[in-house]
Structure formats: C-alpha cells, structure tokens
Design a protein around this motif. Sequence first.
Motif, short mmCIF file in Angstrom:
data_model
loop_
_atom_site.label_atom_id
_atom_site.label_comp_id
_atom_site.label_asym_id
_atom_site.label_seq_id
_atom_site.Cartn_x
_atom_site.Cartn_y
_atom_site.Cartn_z
N ASP A 130 -11.21 -6.72 -8.49
CA ASP A 130 -9.57 -6.87 -7.66
C ASP A 130 -9.54 -7.76 -7.00
OD1 ASP A 130 -8.74 -4.30 -9.67
OD2 ASP A 130 -9.42 -2.59 -8.19
N ALA A 131 -7.87 -8.71 -7.37
CA ALA A 131 -7.97 -9.81 -6.26
C ALA A 131 -6.57 -9.29 -5.70
CB ALA A 131 -7.55 -10.79 -6.96
N ILE A 132 -5.63 -9.46 -5.27
CA ILE A 132 -4.40 -9.06 -4.58
C ILE A 132 -3.75 -9.19 -3.97
CG2 ILE A 132 -3.46 -6.82 -4.09
CD1 ILE A 132 -6.17 -4.64 -4.72
N GLY A 133 -2.74 -9.81 -3.74
CA GLY A 133 -1.36 -10.65 -2.52
C GLY A 133 -1.72 -9.30 -1.29
N VAL A 134 -0.72 -8.96 -1.82
CA VAL A 134 -0.39 -7.77 -0.47
C VAL A 134 -0.70 -6.39 -1.36
CG1 VAL A 134 1.09 -6.62 1.04
CG2 VAL A 134 1.63 -9.24 0.04
N GLN A 135 -1.82 -6.02 -0.30
CA GLN A 135 -2.00 -3.91 -0.81
C GLN A 135 -2.24 -3.51 -0.23
OE1 GLN A 135 -5.63 -2.85 -2.09
NE2 GLN A 135 -6.85 -3.05 -0.55
N LEU A 136 -1.42 -2.27 -0.31
CA LEU A 136 -1.47 -0.84 1.10
C LEU A 136 -2.08 -0.01 0.13
CD1 LEU A 136 0.22 0.45 2.62
CD2 LEU A 136 2.10 1.05 1.43
N LEU A 137 -2.97 0.65 1.17
CA LEU A 137 -3.25 1.83 0.81
C LEU A 137 -3.59 3.08 1.74
CD1 LEU A 137 -6.08 2.78 -1.19
CD2 LEU A 137 -7.06 0.72 -0.18
N PRO A 138 -2.53 3.76 1.94
CA PRO A 138 -3.22 4.48 3.31
C PRO A 138 -4.20 5.57 3.36
CG PRO A 138 -0.83 5.16 1.58
CD PRO A 138 -2.07 3.93 1.21
N ARG A 139 -4.26 5.79 1.94
CA ARG A 139 -5.41 6.88 2.41
C ARG A 139 -5.59 8.43 3.20
NH1 ARG A 139 -10.46 2.72 2.04
NH2 ARG A 139 -10.41 3.12 -0.32
N GLY A 140 -4.13 8.67 2.51
CA GLY A 140 -3.97 9.90 3.36
C GLY A 140 -3.22 9.81 4.94
N ASN A 141 -2.28 8.70 4.72
CA ASN A 141 -1.65 8.29 6.28
C ASN A 141 -0.33 8.10 5.33
OD1 ASN A 141 -3.39 8.50 8.47
ND2 ASN A 141 -4.57 7.38 6.76
N ASP A 142 0.89 7.61 6.33
CA ASP A 142 1.93 7.61 5.63
C ASP A 142 2.40 6.13 6.49
OD1 ASP A 142 4.86 8.30 4.44
OD2 ASP A 142 5.44 9.20 6.80
#
Length: 186
Positions: A130-142
Amino acid sequence: FDEKVTIDEAGITLNGPNAGKPGHGDRNYEATIKQGAVITADSVTVDGLEVTNDDTNGILLGTTAVPSNVVVTNTVVRDVGGGTAGSKAVGNGINLQFNGVFKQTSSGVEITNNLITGISTPDAANGDADAIGVQLLPRGNDVQNLLVKDNVIRDIQPGTAGGRSEARAVSIATQFTDTSGGTRGD
C-alpha cells in the motif's frame, strides 16, 4: 538535515525557506529533512520544507502519542521508499497513525498546500503493498477537526504483491482495535 527529525516538544515551528509558498508552486532553494520527520507533540507547525525518506513515512504524526494542533503546510514530501511491517509493504507521504494509545483525541490537524510525490513501497511477495499520499489510521482513537486541503498528490507507486497492491491518494481507516498494549491491530 541528513537524519530523522523528531519533534517531541510542544510549540515548535519549523519554517523553511519556502514558508508561505505552496509545495506545488514556484519555490526557492529547499531545506531538506532526508530521513523523515516524526511529530509527537502538540502545537507544532512545519512550513516550507522538503522531506524525503527511504523508509516508511515522510512525515509521521503520532505513533505512541496523539498530537493536536499540528500544521503541515507548504511542504514537499517526496521520494518516500517505503518499508515493511510483517509481510506488508507500506509507504506513506504523511501518516497520522496512533499505535501506543487508546481512546485519546487528536484535534486541529491541518495538512494543506503540500506536494506529496514519489511515494512507493518495496515488493511484498507474500503480502500486500500500500502506497499512500495521506493516511489516517487512528487505531481506536478519535480525530476531530482534521483539514486536508489544497494538496497535490501524485506518483504513488506500490510494489508488486502476492496480495493486494494499491495506490491511494488519501486513506482514512476506521480501526477500533486497542493497540496500546503493543499489538498492531488489523
């Protein structure tokens, strides 16, 4: 800077020679961070720099912290070569990823007027790439009041993979797994 830059003190502003000039516009000589940047503190601004990295992330916000009031603007993030996490190959231009905390809130993050280009991954014969420009991966956070605006994202190239091989300009994952105990989650 021929090293990774970690900003772990609140209230820091890094202004490069192109502060105030969009990353995708006409620019002067660049001040370059060559091994990526990690931001773990609140109230940090990165404006007018160039960031490269031959590993996983150009700019990483978080990991074991959930920073708020962070601005990444007028910056060029380029030539991120990607890395591996288990059997998965990943490369991220700007990555908001919170692993070591759970049920925390990040707010007021702005990613604006940047050029994000040349994001790639190694090959992953037994997994995903997976190549991604902008990633949001909060993993159980807000995450509240996130602004991603007026960025140019191009040349996103995942490696070949035994599983999926995906290029994404922006990826927002809703993962609710508690990773504060050191597990990666799904």
